[in-house]
Design a protein around this motif. Structure first.
Motif, PDB file in Angstrom:
ATOM      1  N   VAL A  57      -2.069 -44.253 -49.147  1.00  0.00           N
ATOM      2  CA  VAL A  57      -3.086 -43.307 -48.732  1.00  0.00           C
ATOM      3  C   VAL A  57      -2.707 -41.947 -49.315  1.00  0.00           C
ATOM      4  O   VAL A  57      -1.528 -41.618 -49.420  1.00  0.00           O
ATOM      5  CB  VAL A  57      -3.218 -43.249 -47.186  1.00  0.00           C
ATOM      6  N   GLU A  58      -3.709 -41.197 -49.727  1.00  0.00           N
ATOM      7  CA  GLU A  58      -3.434 -39.900 -50.327  1.00  0.00           C
ATOM      8  C   GLU A  58      -3.162 -38.853 -49.258  1.00  0.00           C
ATOM      9  O   GLU A  58      -3.859 -38.775 -48.250  1.00  0.00           O
ATOM     10  CB  GLU A  58      -4.614 -39.462 -51.192  1.00  0.00           C
ATOM     11  N   ASP A  59      -2.135 -38.059 -49.489  1.00  0.00           N
ATOM     12  CA  ASP A  59      -1.778 -36.922 -48.652  1.00  0.00           C
ATOM     13  C   ASP A  59      -1.388 -35.811 -49.617  1.00  0.00           C
ATOM     14  O   ASP A  59      -0.276 -35.793 -50.144  1.00  0.00           O
ATOM     15  CB  ASP A  59      -0.612 -37.288 -47.726  1.00  0.00           C
ATOM     16  N   ARG A  60      -2.316 -34.905 -49.911  1.00  0.00           N
ATOM     17  CA  ARG A  60      -2.087 -33.862 -50.918  1.00  0.00           C
ATOM     18  C   ARG A  60      -0.875 -32.992 -50.585  1.00  0.00           C
ATOM     19  O   ARG A  60      -0.279 -32.406 -51.466  1.00  0.00           O
ATOM     20  CB  ARG A  60      -3.329 -32.995 -51.094  1.00  0.00           C
ATOM     21  N   GLY A  61      -0.476 -32.937 -49.313  1.00  0.00           N
ATOM     22  CA  GLY A  61       0.699 -32.166 -48.924  1.00  0.00           C
ATOM     23  C   GLY A  61       1.974 -32.998 -48.920  1.00  0.00           C
ATOM     24  O   GLY A  61       3.006 -32.544 -48.441  1.00  0.00           O
ATOM     25  N   HIS A  62       1.899 -34.202 -49.466  1.00  0.00           N
ATOM     26  CA  HIS A  62       3.044 -35.126 -49.448  1.00  0.00           C
ATOM     27  C   HIS A  62       4.282 -34.526 -50.091  1.00  0.00           C
ATOM     28  O   HIS A  62       4.207 -33.887 -51.132  1.00  0.00           O
ATOM     29  CB  HIS A  62       2.681 -36.414 -50.184  1.00  0.00           C
ATOM     30  N   ARG A  63       5.413 -34.768 -49.446  1.00  0.00           N
ATOM     31  CA  ARG A  63       6.721 -34.416 -50.012  1.00  0.00           C
ATOM     32  C   ARG A  63       7.577 -35.657 -49.909  1.00  0.00           C
ATOM     33  O   ARG A  63       7.687 -36.251 -48.841  1.00  0.00           O
ATOM     34  CB  ARG A  63       7.337 -33.274 -49.239  1.00  0.00           C
ATOM     35  N   PRO A  64       8.183 -36.101 -51.017  1.00  0.00           N
ATOM     36  CA  PRO A  64       9.012 -37.308 -50.967  1.00  0.00           C
ATOM     37  C   PRO A  64      10.190 -37.118 -50.025  1.00  0.00           C
ATOM     38  O   PRO A  64      10.627 -35.997 -49.775  1.00  0.00           O
ATOM     39  CB  PRO A  64       9.472 -37.510 -52.402  1.00  0.00           C
ATOM     40  N   ASN A  65      10.664 -38.261 -49.505  1.00  0.00           N
ATOM     41  CA  ASN A  65      11.773 -38.200 -48.559  1.00  0.00           C
ATOM     42  C   ASN A  65      12.924 -39.070 -49.040  1.00  0.00           C
ATOM     43  O   ASN A  65      12.885 -39.606 -50.129  1.00  0.00           O
ATOM     44  CB  ASN A  65      11.280 -38.624 -47.181  1.00  0.00           C
ATOM     45  N   ALA A  66      13.922 -39.218 -48.206  1.00  0.00           N
ATOM     46  CA  ALA A  66      15.120 -39.959 -48.590  1.00  0.00           C
ATOM     47  C   ALA A  66      15.018 -41.449 -48.263  1.00  0.00           C
ATOM     48  O   ALA A  66      15.990 -42.166 -48.425  1.00  0.00           O
ATOM     49  CB  ALA A  66      16.338 -39.362 -47.912  1.00  0.00           C
ATOM     50  N   ASN A  67      13.888 -41.915 -47.789  1.00  0.00           N
ATOM     51  CA  ASN A  67      13.735 -43.351 -47.549  1.00  0.00           C
ATOM     52  C   ASN A  67      13.697 -44.085 -48.876  1.00  0.00           C
ATOM     53  O   ASN A  67      13.291 -43.542 -49.893  1.00  0.00           O
ATOM     54  CB  ASN A  67      12.430 -43.648 -46.790  1.00  0.00           C
ATOM     55  N   ARG A  68      14.126 -45.343 -48.855  1.00  0.00           N
ATOM     56  CA  ARG A  68      14.016 -46.164 -50.055  1.00  0.00           C
ATOM     57  C   ARG A  68      13.322 -47.455 -49.653  1.00  0.00           C
ATOM     58  O   ARG A  68      13.702 -48.094 -48.686  1.00  0.00           O
ATOM     59  CB  ARG A  68      15.374 -46.469 -50.665  1.00  0.00           C
ATOM     60  N   ILE A  69      12.328 -47.839 -50.425  1.00  0.00           N
ATOM     61  CA  ILE A  69      11.616 -49.089 -50.218  1.00  0.00           C
ATOM     62  C   ILE A  69      12.190 -50.079 -51.220  1.00  0.00           C
ATOM     63  O   ILE A  69      12.218 -49.802 -52.412  1.00  0.00           O
ATOM     64  CB  ILE A  69      10.108 -48.895 -50.445  1.00  0.00           C
ATOM     65  N   ALA A  70      12.670 -51.222 -50.736  1.00  0.00           N
ATOM     66  CA  ALA A  70      13.299 -52.203 -51.621  1.00  0.00           C
ATOM     67  C   ALA A  70      12.509 -53.506 -51.613  1.00  0.00           C
ATOM     68  O   ALA A  70      12.107 -53.990 -50.559  1.00  0.00           O
ATOM     69  CB  ALA A  70      14.743 -52.463 -51.188  1.00  0.00           C
ATOM     70  N   PHE A  71      12.302 -54.055 -52.801  1.00  0.00           N
ATOM     71  CA  PHE A  71      11.638 -55.339 -52.976  1.00  0.00           C
ATOM     72  C   PHE A  71      12.664 -56.365 -53.434  1.00  0.00           C
ATOM     73  O   PHE A  71      13.464 -56.091 -54.332  1.00  0.00           O
ATOM     74  CB  PHE A  71      10.528 -55.245 -54.033  1.00  0.00           C
ATOM     75  N   TRP A  72      12.634 -57.550 -52.852  1.00  0.00           N
ATOM     76  CA  TRP A  72      13.557 -58.633 -53.176  1.00  0.00           C
ATOM     77  C   TRP A  72      13.029 -59.437 -54.360  1.00  0.00           C
ATOM     78  O   TRP A  72      11.826 -59.700 -54.459  1.00  0.00           O
ATOM     79  CB  TRP A  72      13.711 -59.547 -51.974  1.00  0.00           C
ATOM     80  N   ARG A  73      13.938 -59.853 -55.252  1.00  0.00           N
ATOM     81  CA  ARG A  73      13.595 -60.762 -56.348  1.00  0.00           C
ATOM     82  C   ARG A  73      14.557 -61.935 -56.311  1.00  0.00           C
ATOM     83  O   ARG A  73      15.673 -61.835 -55.808  1.00  0.00           O
ATOM     84  CB  ARG A  73      13.694 -60.070 -57.714  1.00  0.00           C
ATOM     85  N   GLU A  74      14.149 -63.058 -56.882  1.00  0.00           N
ATOM     86  CA  GLU A  74      14.915 -64.304 -56.852  1.00  0.00           C
ATOM     87  C   GLU A  74      16.138 -64.314 -57.756  1.00  0.00           C
ATOM     88  O   GLU A  74      17.062 -65.090 -57.529  1.00  0.00           O
ATOM     89  CB  GLU A  74      14.010 -65.479 -57.243  1.00  0.00           C
ATOM     90  N   SER A  75      16.170 -63.470 -58.810  1.00  0.00           N
ATOM     91  CA  SER A  75      17.263 -63.522 -59.764  1.00  0.00           C
ATOM     92  C   SER A  75      17.413 -62.174 -60.472  1.00  0.00           C
ATOM     93  O   SER A  75      16.482 -61.360 -60.484  1.00  0.00           O
ATOM     94  CB  SER A  75      16.995 -64.609 -60.822  1.00  0.00           C
ATOM     95  N   PRO A  76      18.577 -61.966 -61.109  1.00  0.00           N
ATOM     96  CA  PRO A  76      18.734 -60.757 -61.923  1.00  0.00           C
ATOM     97  C   PRO A  76      17.700 -60.698 -63.056  1.00  0.00           C
ATOM     98  O   PRO A  76      17.237 -59.611 -63.411  1.00  0.00           O
ATOM     99  CB  PRO A  76      20.160 -60.876 -62.472  1.00  0.00           C
ATOM    100  N   GLU A  77      17.325 -61.847 -63.589  1.00  0.00           N
ATOM    101  CA  GLU A  77      16.306 -61.872 -64.655  1.00  0.00           C
ATOM    102  C   GLU A  77      14.967 -61.363 -64.148  1.00  0.00           C
ATOM    103  O   GLU A  77      14.233 -60.687 -64.883  1.00  0.00           O
ATOM    104  CB  GLU A  77      16.172 -63.286 -65.230  1.00  0.00           C
ATOM    105  N   ASP A  78      14.647 -61.675 -62.888  1.00  0.00           N
ATOM    106  CA  ASP A  78      13.413 -61.148 -62.290  1.00  0.00           C
ATOM    107  C   ASP A  78      13.484 -59.625 -62.167  1.00  0.00           C
ATOM    108  O   ASP A  78      12.494 -58.929 -62.382  1.00  0.00           O
ATOM    109  CB  ASP A  78      13.167 -61.759 -60.911  1.00  0.00           C
ATOM    110  N   VAL A  79      14.662 -59.113 -61.801  1.00  0.00           N
ATOM    111  CA  VAL A  79      14.845 -57.661 -61.715  1.00  0.00           C
ATOM    112  C   VAL A  79      14.658 -57.038 -63.099  1.00  0.00           C
ATOM    113  O   VAL A  79      13.983 -56.016 -63.251  1.00  0.00           O
ATOM    114  CB  VAL A  79      16.226 -57.299 -61.125  1.00  0.00           C
ATOM    115  N   ASP A  80      15.223 -57.671 -64.124  1.00  0.00           N
ATOM    116  CA  ASP A  80      15.050 -57.181 -65.493  1.00  0.00           C
ATOM    117  C   ASP A  80      13.580 -57.166 -65.898  1.00  0.00           C
ATOM    118  O   ASP A  80      13.112 -56.215 -66.538  1.00  0.00           O
ATOM    119  CB  ASP A  80      15.836 -58.041 -66.485  1.00  0.00           C
TER     120      ASP A  80
END
Length: 127
Positions: A57-80
Motif C-alpha cells: 500500500v502506498e504511504d507517501r510519508g513512508h520511511r524504511p525501518n530496520a525490519n527485514r522480510i525474508a523469503f525461503w528458497r529450496e536451494s542455494p541455486e534458487d537463491v542465485d
C-alpha cells in the motif's frame, strides 16, 4: 503447512513498488494477483486461509525501518536465480548471493532493498 501468513508493506511510491514486486514476487511463488484501488496483493496458489500473501500500500510519508522480510528458497541455486532477477530489476543489493559465515549452519542468502528502502532477504538455510 506454510508458517508464513502475510506481509502488509508500506511503500513510498506505488508505481516503483509495482514494477519491482511485479517481477520479484512471481519468481518467489506469489503468482496470483488481487489488486484493488488501494492495496496490491500477490498470493501463492495454496487454498485459503493458508495461502501466503504479500500486500503493498502506498504511504507517501513512508520511511524504511530496520525490519527485514525474508523469503525461503529450496536451494542455494534458487537463491542465485532470485539474485539474477534482483539484478534485472535494479535492486540495491546489500550483499550476496552467497554464504553468510557469521550465521550458524549453512546460511546462503542475498540481502537487498526495495525501491522504498525496505530491507529484504532471500535465504536457503540448513541448521
Amino acid at each position: 503447512m506454510n508458517p508464513f501468513s502475510h506481509i502488509d508493506l508500506r511503500v513510498a511510491d506505488m508505481g516503483a513498488a509495482l514494477e519491482f514486486y511485479g517481477r520479484l514476487l512471481p519468481a518467489l511463488g506469489f503468482t496470483l494477483r488481487f489488486h484493488g484501488p488501494v492495496w496490491k496483493v500477490f498470493a501463492t496458489q495454496a487454498e485459503l486461509p493458508s495461502a501466503a500473501f504479500f500486500s503493498i500500500v502506498e504511504d507517501r510519508g513512508h520511511r524504511p525501518n530496520a525490519n527485514r522480510i525474508a523469503f525461503w528458497r529450496e536451494s542455494p541455486e534458487d537463491v542465485d536465480r532470485i539474485g539474477e532477477v534482483l539484478n534485472e530489476i535494479g535492486a540495491e543489493i546489500e550483499s550476496g548471493p552467497g554464504r553468510v559465515e557469521e550465521y550458524p549452519g549453512e546460511y546462503y542468502a542475498v540481502f537487498f532493498e526495495d525501491p522504498s528502502g525496505n530491507l529484504l532477504e532471500v535465504v536457503h538455510r540448513v541448521m
